[in-house]
Design an enzyme around this catalytic site. Structure first.
Site, PDB file in Angstrom:
ATOM      1  N   TRP A 101       0.830  -1.213   0.000  1.00 36.65           N
ATOM      2  CA  TRP A 101       0.000   0.000   0.000  1.00 36.65           C
ATOM      3  C   TRP A 101       0.857   1.252   0.000  1.00 36.65           C
ATOM      4  CZ3 TRP A 101      -4.300  -1.164  -1.930  1.00 36.65           C
ATOM      5  CH2 TRP A 101      -4.894  -2.396  -1.664  1.00 36.65           C
ATOM      6  N   ASP A 170      -1.595   6.649   6.488  1.00 38.22           N
ATOM      7  CA  ASP A 170      -2.654   5.719   6.102  1.00 38.22           C
ATOM      8  C   ASP A 170      -2.917   4.841   7.327  1.00 38.22           C
ATOM      9  OD1 ASP A 170      -4.179   3.645   5.118  1.00 38.22           O
ATOM     10  OD2 ASP A 170      -2.929   3.275   3.351  1.00 38.22           O
ATOM     11  N   LYS A 194     -12.486  -2.066   7.453  1.00 40.15           N
ATOM     12  CA  LYS A 194     -11.799  -3.003   8.357  1.00 40.15           C
ATOM     13  C   LYS A 194     -12.290  -2.807   9.792  1.00 40.15           C
ATOM     14  CE  LYS A 194      -8.107  -2.296   5.123  1.00 40.15           C
ATOM     15  NZ  LYS A 194      -8.167  -3.505   4.290  1.00 40.15           N
TER      16      LYS A 194
HETATM   17  C1  LIG Z   1      -3.239  -0.025   4.521  1.00 40.51           C
HETATM   18  C2  LIG Z   1      -4.168   0.031   3.351  1.00 40.51           C
HETATM   19  N1  LIG Z   1      -4.189   1.144   2.588  1.00 40.51           N
HETATM   20  C3  LIG Z   1      -5.008   1.246   1.533  1.00 40.51           C
HETATM   21  C4  LIG Z   1      -5.847   0.230   1.175  1.00 40.51           C
HETATM   22  C5  LIG Z   1      -6.750   0.389  -0.010  1.00 40.51           C
HETATM   23  O1  LIG Z   1      -8.000   0.692   0.460  1.00 40.51           O
HETATM   24  P1  LIG Z   1      -9.269   0.882  -0.492  1.00 40.51           P
HETATM   25  O2  LIG Z   1      -9.629  -0.483  -0.990  1.00 40.51           O
HETATM   26  O3  LIG Z   1     -10.275   1.476   0.442  1.00 40.51           O
HETATM   27  O4  LIG Z   1      -8.886   1.795  -1.578  1.00 40.51           O
HETATM   28  C6  LIG Z   1      -5.881  -0.947   1.936  1.00 40.51           C
HETATM   29  C7  LIG Z   1      -6.785  -2.045   1.578  1.00 40.51           C
HETATM   30  O5  LIG Z   1      -6.745  -3.134   2.085  1.00 40.51           O
HETATM   31  C8  LIG Z   1      -5.014  -1.039   3.047  1.00 40.51           C
HETATM   32  O6  LIG Z   1      -4.991  -2.142   3.797  1.00 40.51           O
END
Ligand SMILES: Cc1ncc(COP(=O)(O)O)c(C=O)c1O
Length: 365
Positions: A101, A170, A194
């Site tokens: 991510w 994040d 989550k």
């Molecule tokens: C730490 C983290 N950041 C970003 C995301 C992406 O999130 P989204 O699917 O809401 O775009 C995730 C998805 O699992 C994640 O775990």
């Protein structure tokens, strides 16, 4: 009714009591004769719902008055673009690369900024730790970290000091899993699916001075924080139902001791599983002690032959699912197994997992 223990990394298990309220209020929410799904977002019926959710976020996360709380769409992934688009002044930002991510955030920032410096990384050892970088300095518009790395199961145990440079994090997979000092950050963001709500809403907590109006006119209206801030997250139709469920989840968090209560609950669950893994002859945890997530716990068997390991992992995941323990496969990019034990996962779920792991180890050693 037969419910499974759901170890999915997201969307994830929600507190059962929340689902029961959703069911009870499905046809008639608070005597309005409507489901929240059917309400106009600008109605007198919906207004107190969204305002209440904001108040609950502020209370539980101790959000100071000089921060805005926004409910946006497009997932955490849209924040990967909104952050550089809105925080860019000199075209320079720093990122720490701790996994998939983080890397996606870095790649997206590179579309918009001249310089994206990766000031630390854990790629040398397959992202199984958080690098030691307690201070980050430089002429950056902001510094970005991923506080909990969902796929690799690592978590920052400290907050780096960035001085006057806004720190952006994040917190998708650790929001409200433990207390967090919001004042250390310029911007926090989390996809809700989550720890907060069903998918569809992204929580953004942003310090007011970072919400700028003087942006290039090429920045799309929907990707500007000032658009959403000026309109109370109602510039367009917000994800009304997900926001409503977030409110119910936040009530549950409060009833269970707030962020401090979540830390206690999550530490108890994670310690149980890590202790089991660390003392096992059959399994092992993949993350260094000191960098371990309370939320996502990846693990492997000690099988070293790659083909045999793949077969045994597959067998583990299938037999666990048959036993009512679902979504235990590791992320498709890393393989192995992963138990995501977010706030709503009960200690009984973790105990059931360990009992299954023990039985599987005995049968397959
Ligand atoms: C730490 C983290 N950041 C970003 C995301 C992406 O999130 P989204 O699917 O809401 O775009 C995730 C998805 O699992 C994640 O775990």
């Amino acid at each position: 009714m037969s419910r499974v223990f759901n170890f999915s990394a997201g969307p994830s298990t929600l507190p059962e009591s929340v689902l029961e309220i959703c069911a009870k209020e499905m046809l008639d929410c608070h005597g309005t004769g409507q489901s929240v799904m059917e309400m106009s977002h600008r109605s007198n019926a919906y207004k107190p719902i969204i305002e209440g959710v904001e108040a609950k976020v502020r209370e539980l996360m101790h959000v100071p008055d000089n921060y805005k709380v926004l409910f946006l769409q497009g997932g955490a992934s849209t924040q990967f673009a909104m952050i550089p688009l809105n925080l860019n002044k000199t075209g320079k930002a720093a990122y720490v690369d701790t996994g998939v991510w983080s890397k996606k955030a870095i790649e997206e920032a590179r579309r918009f900024l001249d310089t994206v410096d990766v000031v630390a990384s854990s790629r040398d050892r397959g992202c199984c730790y958080i690098p030691e970088i307690r201070e980050i300095k430089g002429d950056y518009d902001y510094v970005h970290i991923t506080l909990n790395n969902t796929i690799y199961g690592t978590k920052w145990s400290y907050i780096p000091d960035t001085g006057d440079i806004p720190l952006v994090a994040d917190i998708s997979s650790c929001v409200l899993s433990e207390p967090l000092d919001v004042t250390k950050f310029g911007l926090l963001y989390a996809g809700a699916q989550k720890n907060l709500a069903p998918a569809g809403v992204t929580l953004v907590i942003i310090r007011e001075d970072l919400i700028r109006e003087e942006l290039p006119k090429t920045v799309p209206t929907m990707l500007r924080y000032d658009t959403h801030s000026k309109n109370g997250s109602m510039f367009n139709t917000p994800p009304c139902y997900s926001i409503y469920v977030m409110g119910l989840v936040l009530d549950w968090v409060k009833e269970n001791g707030g962020a401090e209560g979540m830390l206690k609950r999550n530490t108890e669950k994670a310690e149980l599983l890590y202790n089991y893994l660390d003392n096992s002859d059959y399994y092992h945890a993949t993350v260094d002690k000191g960098s371990r997530s309370l939320m996502n716990i990846p693990f492997l068997t000690k099988e070293t032959d790659p083909d045999k390991a793949t077969a045994i992992n597959k067998k583990f995941v299938a037999e666990a699912a048959a036993a009512g323990l679902v979504n235990l496969a590791g992320h498709r990019l890393v393989g192995g197994m992963r138990a995501s034990i977010y706030n709503a996962m009960s200690i009984d779920g973790v105990k059931a997992l360990i009992a299954f792991m023990d039985k599987f180890a005995k049968e397959n050693a």
